[in-house]
Scaffold this motif. Sequence first.
Motif, mmCIF file in Angstrom:
data_model
loop_
_atom_site.group_PDB
_atom_site.id
_atom_site.type_symbol
_atom_site.label_atom_id
_atom_site.label_comp_id
_atom_site.label_asym_id
_atom_site.label_seq_id
_atom_site.Cartn_x
_atom_site.Cartn_y
_atom_site.Cartn_z
ATOM 1 N N ARG A 1 -3.491 -12.722 -10.644
ATOM 2 C CA ARG A 1 -3.002 -11.411 -11.072
ATOM 3 C C ARG A 1 -3.939 -10.347 -10.499
ATOM 4 N NH1 ARG A 1 1.079 -11.157 -14.419
ATOM 5 N NH2 ARG A 1 1.807 -13.086 -15.439
ATOM 6 N N VAL A 2 -3.352 -9.423 -9.748
ATOM 7 C CA VAL A 2 -4.151 -8.428 -9.039
ATOM 8 C C VAL A 2 -3.534 -7.057 -9.219
ATOM 9 C CG1 VAL A 2 -4.938 -10.090 -7.298
ATOM 10 C CG2 VAL A 2 -2.855 -8.762 -6.887
ATOM 11 N N SER A 3 -4.354 -6.040 -9.048
ATOM 12 C CA SER A 3 -3.856 -4.668 -9.047
ATOM 13 C C SER A 3 -3.731 -4.193 -7.604
ATOM 14 C CB SER A 3 -4.807 -3.747 -9.823
ATOM 15 O OG SER A 3 -6.090 -3.765 -9.230
ATOM 16 N N GLY A 4 -2.805 -3.258 -7.371
ATOM 17 C CA GLY A 4 -2.670 -2.684 -6.049
ATOM 18 C C GLY A 4 -1.430 -3.094 -5.297
ATOM 19 N N ILE A 5 -0.535 -3.871 -5.920
ATOM 20 C CA ILE A 5 0.722 -4.250 -5.279
ATOM 21 C C ILE A 5 1.878 -3.842 -6.190
ATOM 22 C CG2 ILE A 5 -0.171 -6.137 -3.869
ATOM 23 C CD1 ILE A 5 0.661 -8.098 -6.005
ATOM 24 N N SER A 6 3.038 -3.643 -5.570
ATOM 25 C CA SER A 6 4.204 -3.183 -6.341
ATOM 26 C C SER A 6 5.035 -4.331 -6.867
ATOM 27 C CB SER A 6 5.076 -2.284 -5.460
ATOM 28 O OG SER A 6 5.593 -3.027 -4.349
ATOM 29 N N ALA A 7 4.950 -5.478 -6.223
ATOM 30 C CA ALA A 7 5.732 -6.650 -6.643
ATOM 31 C C ALA A 7 5.001 -7.895 -6.154
ATOM 32 C CB ALA A 7 7.148 -6.578 -6.072
ATOM 33 N N GLU A 8 5.553 -9.047 -6.474
ATOM 34 C CA GLU A 8 4.903 -10.312 -6.131
ATOM 35 C C GLU A 8 4.764 -10.471 -4.611
ATOM 36 O OE1 GLU A 8 5.816 -15.104 -6.424
ATOM 37 O OE2 GLU A 8 6.515 -13.768 -8.038
ATOM 38 N N VAL A 9 3.602 -10.991 -4.187
ATOM 39 C CA VAL A 9 3.320 -11.315 -2.789
ATOM 40 C C VAL A 9 3.103 -12.817 -2.695
ATOM 41 C CG1 VAL A 9 1.711 -11.021 -0.864
ATOM 42 C CG2 VAL A 9 2.303 -9.067 -2.313
ATOM 43 N N GLU A 10 3.731 -13.422 -1.689
ATOM 44 C CA GLU A 10 3.545 -14.849 -1.444
ATOM 45 C C GLU A 10 2.821 -15.054 -0.125
ATOM 46 O OE1 GLU A 10 7.207 -17.132 -3.701
ATOM 47 O OE2 GLU A 10 7.365 -16.730 -1.556
ATOM 48 N N ILE A 11 1.789 -15.911 -0.144
ATOM 49 C CA ILE A 11 1.068 -16.304 1.064
ATOM 50 C C ILE A 11 1.297 -17.797 1.245
ATOM 51 C CG2 ILE A 11 -1.148 -16.367 2.253
ATOM 52 C CD1 ILE A 11 -2.099 -14.136 0.392
ATOM 53 N N VAL A 12 2.196 -18.126 2.161
ATOM 54 C CA VAL A 12 2.578 -19.513 2.406
ATOM 55 C C VAL A 12 1.710 -20.061 3.539
ATOM 56 C CG1 VAL A 12 4.454 -21.064 3.045
ATOM 57 C CG2 VAL A 12 4.942 -19.012 1.677
ATOM 58 N N PRO B 1 -1.346 -18.343 7.513
ATOM 59 C CA PRO B 1 -0.644 -17.710 6.395
ATOM 60 C C PRO B 1 0.638 -17.001 6.856
ATOM 61 C CG PRO B 1 -2.489 -16.346 7.056
ATOM 62 C CD PRO B 1 -2.537 -17.586 7.923
ATOM 63 N N HIS B 2 1.711 -17.240 6.150
ATOM 64 C CA HIS B 2 2.967 -16.511 6.322
ATOM 65 C C HIS B 2 3.105 -15.650 5.075
ATOM 66 C CE1 HIS B 2 4.596 -19.189 9.625
ATOM 67 N NE2 HIS B 2 3.559 -19.880 9.165
ATOM 68 N N ILE B 3 3.113 -14.330 5.254
ATOM 69 C CA ILE B 3 2.940 -13.417 4.128
ATOM 70 C C ILE B 3 4.239 -12.669 3.864
ATOM 71 C CG2 ILE B 3 1.579 -11.502 3.218
ATOM 72 C CD1 ILE B 3 -0.632 -12.393 5.223
ATOM 73 N N PHE B 4 4.704 -12.768 2.628
ATOM 74 C CA PHE B 4 5.977 -12.167 2.218
ATOM 75 C C PHE B 4 5.731 -11.208 1.049
ATOM 76 C CE2 PHE B 4 6.743 -16.381 3.921
ATOM 77 C CZ PHE B 4 7.759 -16.177 4.849
ATOM 78 N N GLY B 5 6.354 -10.037 1.133
ATOM 79 C CA GLY B 5 6.226 -9.066 0.052
ATOM 80 C C GLY B 5 7.430 -8.148 0.012
ATOM 81 N N ALA B 6 7.573 -7.427 -1.088
ATOM 82 C CA ALA B 6 8.730 -6.549 -1.270
ATOM 83 C C ALA B 6 8.628 -5.281 -0.435
ATOM 84 C CB ALA B 6 8.871 -6.191 -2.750
ATOM 85 N N ALA B 7 7.408 -4.870 -0.078
ATOM 86 C CA ALA B 7 7.194 -3.657 0.709
ATOM 87 C C ALA B 7 6.112 -3.932 1.735
ATOM 88 C CB ALA B 7 6.777 -2.496 -0.194
#
Length: 820
Positions: free
Chosen positions: A42-53, A60-66
């Motif tokens: 759990r972190v501050s500074g992001i708007s939605a969940e981020v996945e690092i696959v 790392p393959h990085i997915f986020g809402a923005a």
Amino acid sequence: MVVLFRWLLRLFLGLAVLGGLSLTVVYYFATRSIPDYSATHRVSGISAEVEIVRDNANVPHIFGAADEDVFFGLGYAHAQDRLWQMTLMRRTVQGRLSEIFGARTLRTDELMRRLDLYTLSVRSLEAQDAPTRAALEAYSRGVNAWIAEVNEQALGRGAPEFFLFSNEIAFWQPADSIALIKLLGVQLSGHLGEEVIRARLSLVLPPERLRDILPDDPSTPVASLPRFGALFPDVAPSYATIRMPGDSLSPFPEPGLAGASNAWAAASGRSAAGGTLLANDPHLGFSAPTVWYLARLDLASGGVIGATIPGIPLVLAGRSDRLGWAVTSSYLDDQDLFIERLNPDNPEEYETPQGWAQFETRRTIIRVAEEQPRTFTLRWTENGPVLPGYHYDIGSITPQGHVASLAWTLLSPADTSMTAAMRLMQAQSVDEALEAAPLFIAPSQNLTLVDRDRIAMQMVGAMPARNAAHQTQGRIPSPGWIATNRWQGTFPFSVNPAFTDPDTSLLGNTNNKIIDRPFPEHVSFVWGDTQRIQRWLRLMQMREVHTRDSFIEAQLDTVSNTARTLLPLVGGDLWFTGEAAPEGTPERRRQRALALLAEWNGEMNEHLPEPLIYSAWMRALQDRLIRDDLGPLADQFGRVEPVFIERVYRNTGGAAAWCNIIQSSAQETCTDIARIALDDALVRLSETYGNNIESWRWGDAHQATHDHPVLGDVRVLRHFVNIRQSTSGDGDTLMRGALAAQGPNPFFNVHGAGYRGVYDFGDPDSSVFIIATGQSGHPLSRHYDDLGDLWRRGEYIPMSLDPDLARAAAVGLTRLIPLE
């Protein structure tokens, strides 16, 4: 006696147990900093969940809402794997290495403070556009989230190296990423050192001999320039070397080791699969871990994948679904050294075209571990910062009552290169990428671009506008008080060379000369390659159509066109002459070596003895040719200069005069020197590798030295942190492996392709990538060197933009959940 033995045994067992416990404790705390790639934070500074696959190569393959969330994830991943490397690079550009390493790095810190790159980076932050600033801020939050995680959960301080240095880890700032681009510019710079050595040689050599030892590209006609002694008659010739000794932590390149790289592209008409092709392998000094880090970002503009540098939120070389981009050093002459005359009545003033002017001065304090802090006064002129005399031997050409200052495009306080690279990474076509190109300031690069239909190469970076009446054309230091020597700003971007959709449907650059224009729009008098380009042209012309595999074959090619050219010239009068000599004699050894070279095709293969014989011969030959003329200055030419040797043995412009030894009464011929040099080389090789010439292996001498810049010299730890690999190639082959040229191991491979990528837009998912070590900077991680063996063998890993493929091959999934 029995009692003594028992006590000694108890003492030994006690020490062994204590030692074992100590090692266990050290190992426990060291491994605490190996990240758990399958965790939720759990972190501050992001708007939605981020996945690092994470795939099985730890990419790392990085997915986020923005997009900001994706850049946050990249910062988090970089910090997980390379936190020590990132903080070390930041300290380097800030001039703060001595705080942890002591006086060893004091001169490096002084130089970085004098250049003031970090202050310029802070000022450049305001020049970036809003999306770029948002990306930099999000990336910084991601780095800092991991630092906070390390501190809160006591995760081994983030890397084992931090246990050895107790200094606090400062949080990452957006300006830090801009500063690392400027640090990259320092590592790629070479014209300053070239100016100084040219000036020094002009004091001891006539102009025709200077053209031999520092030859221009053979196709470049250059008018006669004034000798440095004519501009500054008070400077006496000096053969001594006063420059600072090399240090693994110094970012300033050794002579001959400025930036290099390869890139080539084919349009769809020359591609077997019907799509464009692009290959890229940028060259930098080797280290463990390598400077490169593979990553995939899932941005709103589409996925991008390729090579990043930890600390910088960019894919610097790679591809998206629609665009591929590659970088090579352009060798733009973006540096000029000026000799500034001091006011004899007031040394705080220097002469300008308008009269005397005050230096811009500022005092700075450098803290030094275990010593008193040092205070330096930094001085700037209108031309640029004043440099110390030890840097590249500047003091040897600076007259009394003068100082030297540096003009450099990298010293811009409004450098928009970060914005340019951010827009490039999100461009959807060649045309969109070219729209971003004018924003690049420094370091200058040749940008090779392909989309699904088109190919292009554009030189990017600010090009200094010199006056046509410049006294030295920027080739040697010039008087800074003469107006015509000073820069007149920069040329419009339209002057930068560009090549779009050529008739041949092929584009390539090996740091070779790309344009032939008169001064001052000439780009450069000094180019990084005159050799590799010949082999590349041959390989491209051998096929009407190309494939991904043919581009890979070219990237891994180890045939030396240089060896094929020089050996018949140098040894033409030595082959098959004289009677067979008795076994065990120097003559017999020479005959055996010549017989091997006569059957050799020039392939610098690690398993062959011929590359070692050839390299040692050319090295000994060049030293024989120049040592009597240059004395200690000959040490500046440890790397073989192929055009110089070719000029000598073709007697171009009377260059055969180098073969005669000045100090001897006899008149030596070039054949004499070739024979003596070969005998010298064989004696030295026999002392190291034994008398059986056929058993010698180039790879034993040409080991790639991926050394840890801090722990690599520590007696015990170096066996765990340094990565050494037997390699093929040399500095003149397409699979480049530049030689150390100095020290006890002059044939070590120290500079080459830390990253290779080949992208096929006919079948994008077949594109392949590799870096020279591993993704992790943690010596105890299995990902510290796992990609190194693949790199050495010329193998690659696939990397797809298909998110389902990434998830299917995942070996770790990090989920970052926003704090409510």
